[in-house]
Design a protein around this motif. Structure first.
Motif, PDB file in Angstrom:
ATOM      1  N   LEU A  37     -44.193 139.856 103.250  1.00 17.62           N
ATOM      2  CA  LEU A  37     -43.195 139.397 103.317  1.00 17.62           C
ATOM      3  C   LEU A  37     -43.127 137.878 102.871  1.00 17.62           C
ATOM      4  O   LEU A  37     -43.966 137.262 103.220  1.00 17.62           O
ATOM      5  N   HIS A  82     -37.325 138.092  97.227  1.00 16.04           N
ATOM      6  CA  HIS A  82     -38.540 138.605  97.212  1.00 16.04           C
ATOM      7  C   HIS A  82     -39.642 138.208  96.071  1.00 16.04           C
ATOM      8  O   HIS A  82     -40.690 138.540  96.121  1.00 16.04           O
ATOM      9  N   VAL A  96     -44.305 138.362  93.324  1.00 15.13           N
ATOM     10  CA  VAL A  96     -43.814 138.681  94.405  1.00 15.13           C
ATOM     11  C   VAL A  96     -43.964 137.356  95.400  1.00 15.13           C
ATOM     12  O   VAL A  96     -45.148 136.794  95.648  1.00 15.13           O
TER      13      VAL A  96
END
Length: 120
Positions: A37, A82, A96
């Protein structure tokens, strides 16, 4: 020294050289549903229109030379929660956000000089 998820008898060249931070599933897949994340508030300058260089992690097993990271240089085209899409000389590069290890805003590329006439 092996990390907690690695057997002690695993050869050194097959051991990960970074701490196990839970950012991947151990399979080497650093994209899609297994990607780490993003860190909230990190690199707030990642906005469309800015020229940046991003260093991000890649899978060592499939990368040329077995390197664990690569860079992309260009203008940010799009940003979401993201991913960051950077337009480079070779085309769009979608990264990412959770894989980005370093980010820096950079100045515009230098202006090309006109070609001198060598026929004189």
């Amino acid at each position: 020294m092996p990390f907690p998820d690695q057997p002690a008898d695993q050869p050194a060249d097959q051991q990960r050289d970074r701490p196990d931070d839970g950012s991947d599933n151990g399979s080497g897949d650093l994209s899609g549903e297994h990607a780490p994340l993003p860190r909230p508030g990190w690199a707030p300058f990642l906005e469309p229109g800015r020229r940046v260089v991003l260093r991000y992690r890649i899978d060592r097993a499939t990368s040329p030379g077995g390197v664990g990271s690569t860079d992309t240089l260009g203008t940010i085209e799009a940003v979401d929660e993201h991913t960051v899409t950077v337009m480079t000389r070779r085309g769009a590069d979608r990264v990412v956000r959770g894989l980005v290890t370093a980010a820096k805003e950079v100045p515009p590329p230098p202006q090309r000089r006109p070609r001198r006439d060598l026929a004189r």
